[in-house]
Scaffold this active site. Sequence first.
Site, PDB file in Angstrom:
ATOM      1  N   CYS A  13       0.872  -1.186   0.000  1.00 53.21           N
ATOM      2  CA  CYS A  13       0.000   0.000   0.000  1.00 53.21           C
ATOM      3  C   CYS A  13       0.904   1.229   0.000  1.00 53.21           C
ATOM      4  CB  CYS A  13      -0.970  -0.025   1.180  1.00 53.21           C
ATOM      5  SG  CYS A  13      -0.181  -0.036   2.800  1.00 53.21           S
ATOM      6  N   ASN A  16       2.313   1.426   4.330  1.00 55.46           N
ATOM      7  CA  ASN A  16       2.620   0.142   5.002  1.00 55.46           C
ATOM      8  C   ASN A  16       2.322   0.208   6.504  1.00 55.46           C
ATOM      9  OD1 ASN A  16       5.491  -2.059   5.572  1.00 55.46           O
ATOM     10  ND2 ASN A  16       3.421  -2.630   5.062  1.00 55.46           N
ATOM     11  N   CYS A  18      -1.413   0.790   7.389  1.00 62.99           N
ATOM     12  CA  CYS A  18      -2.852   0.504   7.537  1.00 62.99           C
ATOM     13  C   CYS A  18      -3.272  -0.760   6.787  1.00 62.99           C
ATOM     14  CB  CYS A  18      -3.691   1.689   7.043  1.00 62.99           C
ATOM     15  SG  CYS A  18      -3.463   3.204   8.004  1.00 62.99           S
ATOM     16  N   ARG A  19      -3.293  -0.702   5.436  1.00 60.05           N
ATOM     17  CA  ARG A  19      -3.878  -1.810   4.658  1.00 60.05           C
ATOM     18  C   ARG A  19      -2.958  -3.006   4.478  1.00 60.05           C
ATOM     19  NH1 ARG A  19      -5.176   1.973  -0.284  1.00 60.05           N
ATOM     20  NH2 ARG A  19      -3.304   2.920   0.619  1.00 60.05           N
ATOM     21  N   SER A  20      -1.718  -2.773   4.010  1.00 59.68           N
ATOM     22  CA  SER A  20      -0.881  -3.942   3.688  1.00 59.68           C
ATOM     23  C   SER A  20      -0.426  -4.739   4.915  1.00 59.68           C
ATOM     24  CB  SER A  20       0.291  -3.575   2.774  1.00 59.68           C
ATOM     25  OG  SER A  20       1.138  -2.625   3.355  1.00 59.68           O
ATOM     26  N   ASP A 129      -8.184   3.673   1.059  1.00 59.10           N
ATOM     27  CA  ASP A 129      -7.239   4.108   2.097  1.00 59.10           C
ATOM     28  C   ASP A 129      -8.027   4.591   3.314  1.00 59.10           C
ATOM     29  OD1 ASP A 129      -5.338   5.287   3.646  1.00 59.10           O
ATOM     30  OD2 ASP A 129      -4.383   6.382   2.018  1.00 59.10           O
TER      31      ASP A 129
HETATM   32  P1  4NP Z   1      -1.758   2.775   4.058  1.00 57.14           P
HETATM   33  O1  4NP Z   1      -2.423   4.130   4.640  1.00 57.14           O
HETATM   34  O2  4NP Z   1      -1.219   3.122   2.690  1.00 57.14           O
HETATM   35  O3  4NP Z   1      -2.906   1.834   3.992  1.00 57.14           O
HETATM   36  O4  4NP Z   1      -0.689   2.382   5.055  1.00 57.14           O
HETATM   37  C1  4NP Z   1      -1.717   5.332   4.739  1.00 57.14           C
HETATM   38  C2  4NP Z   1      -0.872   5.553   5.789  1.00 57.14           C
HETATM   39  C3  4NP Z   1      -0.205   6.752   5.903  1.00 57.14           C
HETATM   40  C4  4NP Z   1      -0.400   7.738   4.953  1.00 57.14           C
HETATM   41  C5  4NP Z   1      -1.246   7.514   3.888  1.00 57.14           C
HETATM   42  C6  4NP Z   1      -1.905   6.300   3.781  1.00 57.14           C
HETATM   43  N1  4NP Z   1       0.265   8.984   5.078  1.00 57.14           N
HETATM   44  O5  4NP Z   1       0.020   9.868   4.249  1.00 57.14           O
HETATM   45  O6  4NP Z   1       1.084   9.152   5.987  1.00 57.14           O
END
Ligand code: 4NP
Length: 172
Positions: A13, A16, A18-20, A129
């Site tokens: 994602c 790294n 939240c989702r992955s 997201d």
């Molecule tokens: P992820 O979510 O891609 O599912 O881990 C996010 C985590 C952090 C951010 C964006 C999306 N960020 O902008 O810091």
Amino acid sequence: MVEKQVKSILFVCLGNICRSPLAEGVFRAVLAERGLDGEFTIDSAGTGGWHAGSAPDPRSIAVAAQHGIDIAAQQARKVVPADFERFDLILAMDRSNADDLRALAPQQAQDRVELFLGHVTDRPQDVPDPYYGGEDGFLVVYRMIREASEALADRISEPASEPLSGHASSTM
Ligand code: 4NP
């Protein structure tokens, strides 16, 4: 389609956190339920490195824990060039992640990059997201990841080809 047997999978994602990490944890749990843990190399990474070294987002840890899965010890990392050699399948959580991965991937690894939800729908569909949303967004994401993980486990545990009838390995 007969494909090279998949033995290693990287979930990707943006951050790294939240989702992955959730996909990694849920998919490991699905493999364990099927007695397949230990047979595959599983990891997760982000296209961005802002959170490298961090534990998953507390909301991802919480929704995993509500379903009996512990992801608290995971640490975020950024995708590196060696990932395109090390992993047979690189599963993007959304189309933006897939675009970023294809821009990084060498020619021979382009077809290893797929959308994770391609396992449950023919339409290009994203795991949304949940970072800027509330807790309920993480439950929606958990359910999508769970469904896709079951479908992915079906795919990679299928034999690459059926043995020919009449050619069983009998010694008589
Ligand atoms: P992820 O979510 O891609 O599912 O881990 C996010 C985590 C952090 C951010 C964006 C999306 N960020 O902008 O810091």
